[in-house]
Write a protein that holds these residues in place. Structure first.
Motif, PDB file in Angstrom:
ATOM      1  N   ILE A  32       0.852  -1.181   0.000  1.00 46.58           N
ATOM      2  CA  ILE A  32       0.000   0.000   0.000  1.00 46.58           C
ATOM      3  C   ILE A  32       0.890   1.233   0.000  1.00 46.58           C
ATOM      4  CG2 ILE A  32      -1.745   1.286   1.289  1.00 46.58           C
ATOM      5  CD1 ILE A  32      -2.550  -1.377   2.574  1.00 46.58           C
ATOM      6  N   GLU A  33       0.571   2.207  -0.824  1.00 47.09           N
ATOM      7  CA  GLU A  33       1.316   3.456  -0.834  1.00 47.09           C
ATOM      8  C   GLU A  33       0.900   4.313   0.364  1.00 47.09           C
ATOM      9  OE1 GLU A  33       0.596   5.391  -4.539  1.00 47.09           O
ATOM     10  OE2 GLU A  33       2.005   4.116  -5.645  1.00 47.09           O
ATOM     11  N   VAL A  34       1.864   5.073   0.886  1.00 50.39           N
ATOM     12  CA  VAL A  34       1.596   5.926   2.051  1.00 50.39           C
ATOM     13  C   VAL A  34       2.008   7.361   1.747  1.00 50.39           C
ATOM     14  CG1 VAL A  34       1.892   6.219   4.523  1.00 50.39           C
ATOM     15  CG2 VAL A  34       2.155   3.953   3.521  1.00 50.39           C
ATOM     16  N   TYR A  35       1.130   8.287   2.106  1.00 49.70           N
ATOM     17  CA  TYR A  35       1.418   9.706   1.931  1.00 49.70           C
ATOM     18  C   TYR A  35       1.414  10.392   3.290  1.00 49.70           C
ATOM     19  CZ  TYR A  35       1.235   9.580  -3.137  1.00 49.70           C
ATOM     20  OH  TYR A  35       1.533   9.333  -4.459  1.00 49.70           O
ATOM     21  N   GLY A  36       2.482  11.120   3.564  1.00 54.51           N
ATOM     22  CA  GLY A  36       2.570  11.873   4.801  1.00 54.51           C
ATOM     23  C   GLY A  36       1.942  13.247   4.616  1.00 54.51           C
ATOM     24  N   ILE A  37       1.141  13.664   5.589  1.00 56.32           N
ATOM     25  CA  ILE A  37       0.504  14.977   5.564  1.00 56.32           C
ATOM     26  C   ILE A  37       1.193  15.834   6.623  1.00 56.32           C
ATOM     27  CG2 ILE A  37      -1.645  16.230   5.913  1.00 56.32           C
ATOM     28  CD1 ILE A  37      -2.963  13.399   5.123  1.00 56.32           C
ATOM     29  N   TYR A  38       1.852  16.894   6.165  1.00 60.87           N
ATOM     30  CA  TYR A  38       2.683  17.706   7.055  1.00 60.87           C
ATOM     31  C   TYR A  38       1.883  18.832   7.705  1.00 60.87           C
ATOM     32  CZ  TYR A  38       6.658  15.195   5.103  1.00 60.87           C
ATOM     33  OH  TYR A  38       7.540  14.198   4.746  1.00 60.87           O
ATOM     34  N   HIS A  39       2.235  19.139   8.962  1.00 58.44           N
ATOM     35  CA  HIS A  39       1.599  20.215   9.738  1.00 58.44           C
ATOM     36  C   HIS A  39       0.124  19.934  10.035  1.00 58.44           C
ATOM     37  CE1 HIS A  39       5.086  22.309   7.761  1.00 58.44           C
ATOM     38  NE2 HIS A  39       5.278  22.630   9.039  1.00 58.44           N
ATOM     39  N   GLY A  40      -0.196  18.678  10.280  1.00 60.23           N
ATOM     40  CA  GLY A  40      -1.521  18.306  10.750  1.00 60.23           C
ATOM     41  C   GLY A  40      -2.648  18.679   9.809  1.00 60.23           C
ATOM     42  N   TYR A  41      -3.782  19.078  10.396  1.00 56.75           N
ATOM     43  CA  TYR A  41      -4.952  19.419   9.590  1.00 56.75           C
ATOM     44  C   TYR A  41      -4.717  20.684   8.764  1.00 56.75           C
ATOM     45  CZ  TYR A  41      -7.483  15.858  12.193  1.00 56.75           C
ATOM     46  OH  TYR A  41      -7.893  14.658  12.731  1.00 56.75           O
ATOM     47  N   SER A  42      -3.835  21.556   9.216  1.00 56.15           N
ATOM     48  CA  SER A  42      -3.482  22.735   8.447  1.00 56.15           C
ATOM     49  C   SER A  42      -2.841  22.324   7.125  1.00 56.15           C
ATOM     50  CB  SER A  42      -2.523  23.625   9.248  1.00 56.15           C
ATOM     51  OG  SER A  42      -2.104  24.733   8.476  1.00 56.15           O
ATOM     52  N   GLY A  43      -1.931  21.362   7.210  1.00 54.73           N
ATOM     53  CA  GLY A  43      -1.286  20.854   5.996  1.00 54.73           C
ATOM     54  C   GLY A  43      -2.253  20.102   5.102  1.00 54.73           C
ATOM     55  N   LEU A  44      -3.244  19.470   5.721  1.00 51.86           N
ATOM     56  CA  LEU A  44      -4.259  18.765   4.938  1.00 51.86           C
ATOM     57  C   LEU A  44      -5.059  19.753   4.095  1.00 51.86           C
ATOM     58  CD1 LEU A  44      -5.763  16.172   4.230  1.00 51.86           C
ATOM     59  CD2 LEU A  44      -7.147  16.488   6.295  1.00 51.86           C
ATOM     60  N   ILE A  45      -5.426  20.876   4.695  1.00 52.67           N
ATOM     61  CA  ILE A  45      -6.178  21.909   3.980  1.00 52.67           C
ATOM     62  C   ILE A  45      -5.326  22.555   2.883  1.00 52.67           C
ATOM     63  CG2 ILE A  45      -7.177  24.226   4.223  1.00 52.67           C
ATOM     64  CD1 ILE A  45      -8.252  23.356   6.950  1.00 52.67           C
ATOM     65  N   ASN A  46      -4.025  22.753   3.187  1.00 53.45           N
ATOM     66  CA  ASN A  46      -3.139  23.441   2.243  1.00 53.45           C
ATOM     67  C   ASN A  46      -2.466  22.517   1.239  1.00 53.45           C
ATOM     68  OD1 ASN A  46      -3.636  25.943   3.513  1.00 53.45           O
ATOM     69  ND2 ASN A  46      -2.087  25.514   5.075  1.00 53.45           N
ATOM     70  N   GLY A  47      -2.743  21.224   1.338  1.00 56.66           N
ATOM     71  CA  GLY A  47      -2.179  20.278   0.374  1.00 56.66           C
ATOM     72  C   GLY A  47      -0.718  19.952   0.585  1.00 56.66           C
ATOM     73  N   GLU A  48      -0.226  20.038   1.832  1.00 61.34           N
ATOM     74  CA  GLU A  48       1.170  19.691   2.126  1.00 61.34           C
ATOM     75  C   GLU A  48       1.288  18.181   2.291  1.00 61.34           C
ATOM     76  OE1 GLU A  48       3.087  22.271   5.100  1.00 61.34           O
ATOM     77  OE2 GLU A  48       1.245  23.469   5.072  1.00 61.34           O
ATOM     78  N   ILE A  49       1.246  17.499   1.185  1.00 61.24           N
ATOM     79  CA  ILE A  49       1.148  16.036   1.167  1.00 61.24           C
ATOM     80  C   ILE A  49       2.261  15.468   0.285  1.00 61.24           C
ATOM     81  CG2 ILE A  49      -0.338  14.076   0.591  1.00 61.24           C
ATOM     82  CD1 ILE A  49      -2.744  15.975   0.995  1.00 61.24           C
ATOM     83  N   LYS A  50       2.960  14.459   0.809  1.00 61.47           N
ATOM     84  CA  LYS A  50       4.114  13.917   0.095  1.00 61.47           C
ATOM     85  C   LYS A  50       4.178  12.402   0.288  1.00 61.47           C
ATOM     86  CE  LYS A  50       9.196  14.209   0.060  1.00 61.47           C
ATOM     87  NZ  LYS A  50      10.375  14.827   0.717  1.00 61.47           N
ATOM     88  N   LYS A  51       4.512  11.701  -0.767  1.00 66.41           N
ATOM     89  CA  LYS A  51       4.625  10.248  -0.687  1.00 66.41           C
ATOM     90  C   LYS A  51       5.812   9.851   0.191  1.00 66.41           C
ATOM     91  CE  LYS A  51       4.863   6.042  -3.480  1.00 66.41           C
ATOM     92  NZ  LYS A  51       5.009   5.461  -4.846  1.00 66.41           N
ATOM     93  N   LEU A  52       5.613   8.845   1.022  1.00 66.51           N
ATOM     94  CA  LEU A  52       6.660   8.345   1.914  1.00 66.51           C
ATOM     95  C   LEU A  52       7.090   6.945   1.490  1.00 66.51           C
ATOM     96  CD1 LEU A  52       5.160   9.455   5.363  1.00 66.51           C
ATOM     97  CD2 LEU A  52       6.879  10.658   3.994  1.00 66.51           C
ATOM     98  N   GLU A  53       8.388   6.713   1.559  1.00 65.82           N
ATOM     99  CA  GLU A  53       8.950   5.405   1.239  1.00 65.82           C
ATOM    100  C   GLU A  53       9.491   4.758   2.510  1.00 65.82           C
ATOM    101  OE1 GLU A  53       8.429   4.333  -1.637  1.00 65.82           O
ATOM    102  OE2 GLU A  53       8.254   6.082  -2.961  1.00 65.82           O
ATOM    103  N   VAL A  54       9.980   3.540   2.390  1.00 63.03           N
ATOM    104  CA  VAL A  54      10.556   2.849   3.548  1.00 63.03           C
ATOM    105  C   VAL A  54      11.673   3.688   4.164  1.00 63.03           C
ATOM    106  CG1 VAL A  54      11.881   0.843   4.294  1.00 63.03           C
ATOM    107  CG2 VAL A  54       9.935   0.530   2.763  1.00 63.03           C
ATOM    108  N   GLY A  55      12.519   4.242   3.326  1.00 64.31           N
ATOM    109  CA  GLY A  55      13.640   5.042   3.814  1.00 64.31           C
ATOM    110  C   GLY A  55      13.231   6.376   4.405  1.00 64.31           C
ATOM    111  N   SER A  56      12.034   6.843   4.089  1.00 68.73           N
ATOM    112  CA  SER A  56      11.577   8.135   4.607  1.00 68.73           C
ATOM    113  C   SER A  56      11.441   8.117   6.122  1.00 68.73           C
ATOM    114  CB  SER A  56      10.221   8.500   3.993  1.00 68.73           C
ATOM    115  OG  SER A  56      10.278   8.553   2.588  1.00 68.73           O
ATOM    116  N   VAL A  57      11.198   6.935   6.674  1.00 66.93           N
ATOM    117  CA  VAL A  57      10.993   6.818   8.118  1.00 66.93           C
ATOM    118  C   VAL A  57      12.145   6.065   8.788  1.00 66.93           C
ATOM    119  CG1 VAL A  57       8.496   7.047   8.016  1.00 66.93           C
ATOM    120  CG2 VAL A  57       9.525   4.773   7.738  1.00 66.93           C
ATOM    121  N   GLY A  58      13.279   5.991   8.087  1.00 65.44           N
ATOM    122  CA  GLY A  58      14.450   5.359   8.684  1.00 65.44           C
ATOM    123  C   GLY A  58      15.074   6.259   9.733  1.00 65.44           C
TER     124      GLY A  58
END
Length: 319
Positions: A32-58
């Motif tokens: 399953i692909e995972v997208y991180g939403i930055y700055h909480g609900y504020s980022g959700l409204i502003n579209g601060e969304i980025k795909k995360l990979e295995v290495g993104s959370v290393g």
């Protein structure tokens, strides 16, 4: 479900990063692909969304705070703000969301579900004030931070023969105060769930002084009131030299304990499983060391309570 999102919201807590890591890697394990939403609900409204990979959370499991950042967002409390958030989720093809945070974050998750978007809550707050779970992510770390501070304060309290009032966080919940007070042998613990009698506190201090005790520690939960004002009242009434320490946001930081890292990993992974099972409007938690899930409306409708037996024990041991 082929694509999910994850965000952290509200006050940060140690272990949030471990929870994000678990969500990302559990999802990717199930293709399953995972997208991180930055700055909480504020980022959700502003579209601060980025795909995360295995290495993104290393290399984040041991770090405090949250790599996704967090922010308050009054706009998301409005129907218009909520619709913007849902539109952005759909724009990125996200089919389900994991929200890591406290009760305010849960209310946002509840609203998203009402708009037809599957959302799962993960309890991330040092306050330990989410009903239905024995512990929230970050509580154990914050508790140990407080205990270490009180141990140091007791050393100087002993040296100067003073009474120390220590104000701890917890918002309207007294868990941090109660657990740290019991762990550190505090003479009095003031929590919002039980109230307090200043005359009894003074009487206990004087009784200890009469038997040769030259220092005392009093723990005040911030939900009770100002530790500074309570310290002034104690000094005036007891006629004892009193100092006040407000621990503040130091309680939110630091590397999470082993308990919080494991708890966050278990809860984050279970949240992904619930989305895969087609569940929504659920929250995960731990009871008797078993990972459980229940309706998020249930969590928000219940009132937080403390362990009354533990509070009674703290009073019995502080004679």
């Amino acid at each position: 479900m082929k694509r999910i999102g994850v965000l952290t919201s509200g006050g940060d807590s140690p272990g949030m990063n471990a929870a994000v890591r678990a969500v990302v890697r559990k999802a990717i394990y199930h293709e399953i692909e995972v997208y991180g939403i930055y700055h909480g609900y504020s980022g959700l409204i502003n579209g601060e969304i980025k795909k995360l990979e295995v290495g993104s959370v290393g290399d984040i499991i041991h770090k405090g705070g949250t790599m996704l950042y967090t922010a308050r967002c009054p706009e998301f409390r409005t129907p218009e703000g909520q619709k913007k958030g849902v539109e952005n989720l759909k724009k990125f093809g996200i089919e389900g969301l994991v929200v890591i945070g406290g009760d305010g974050s849960y209310r946002g998750a509840q609203k998203l579900t009402e708009h037809g978007f599957p959302t799962i809550g993960v309890p991330g707050t040092i306050d330990n004030d989410i009903p239905g779970t024995d512990f929230t992510i970050g509580f154990d770390t914050a508790l140990n931070t407080v205990i270490q501070a009180i141990d140091k304060i007791r050393d100087t309290a002993t040296s100067h023969e003073r009474t120390y009032v220590v104000e701890v966080m917890g918002r309207d919940a007294g868990d941090i105060a109660l657990w740290s007070g019991l762990a550190d042998g505090a003479e009095s613990i003031l929590i919002p769930e039980a109230g307090f009698d200043m005359d009894q506190i003074i009487s206990r201090l004087k009784r200890g002084h009469q038997r040769g005790k030259r220092h005392s520690i009093i723990i005040v939960a911030e939900g009770v009131g100002s530790g500074v004002e309570i310290g002034k009242a104690i000094q005036e009434k007891a006629k004892m030299e009193t100092r006040v320490t407000v621990l503040g946001h130091v309680q939110r930081g630091g590397s999470p304990t082993a308990f919080d890292r494991v708890l966050a990993s278990r809860l984050g992974a279970r949240a992904v499983e619930l989305l895969l099972e087609g569940k929504e409007a659920r929250t995960v938690g731990i009871q008797s060391n078993k990972i459980i899930d229940f309706d998020i409306d249930e969590a928000l409708s219940q009132k937080h309570t403390i362990d009354s037996e533990m509070y009674k024990l703290s009073q019995e041991l502080s004679i």
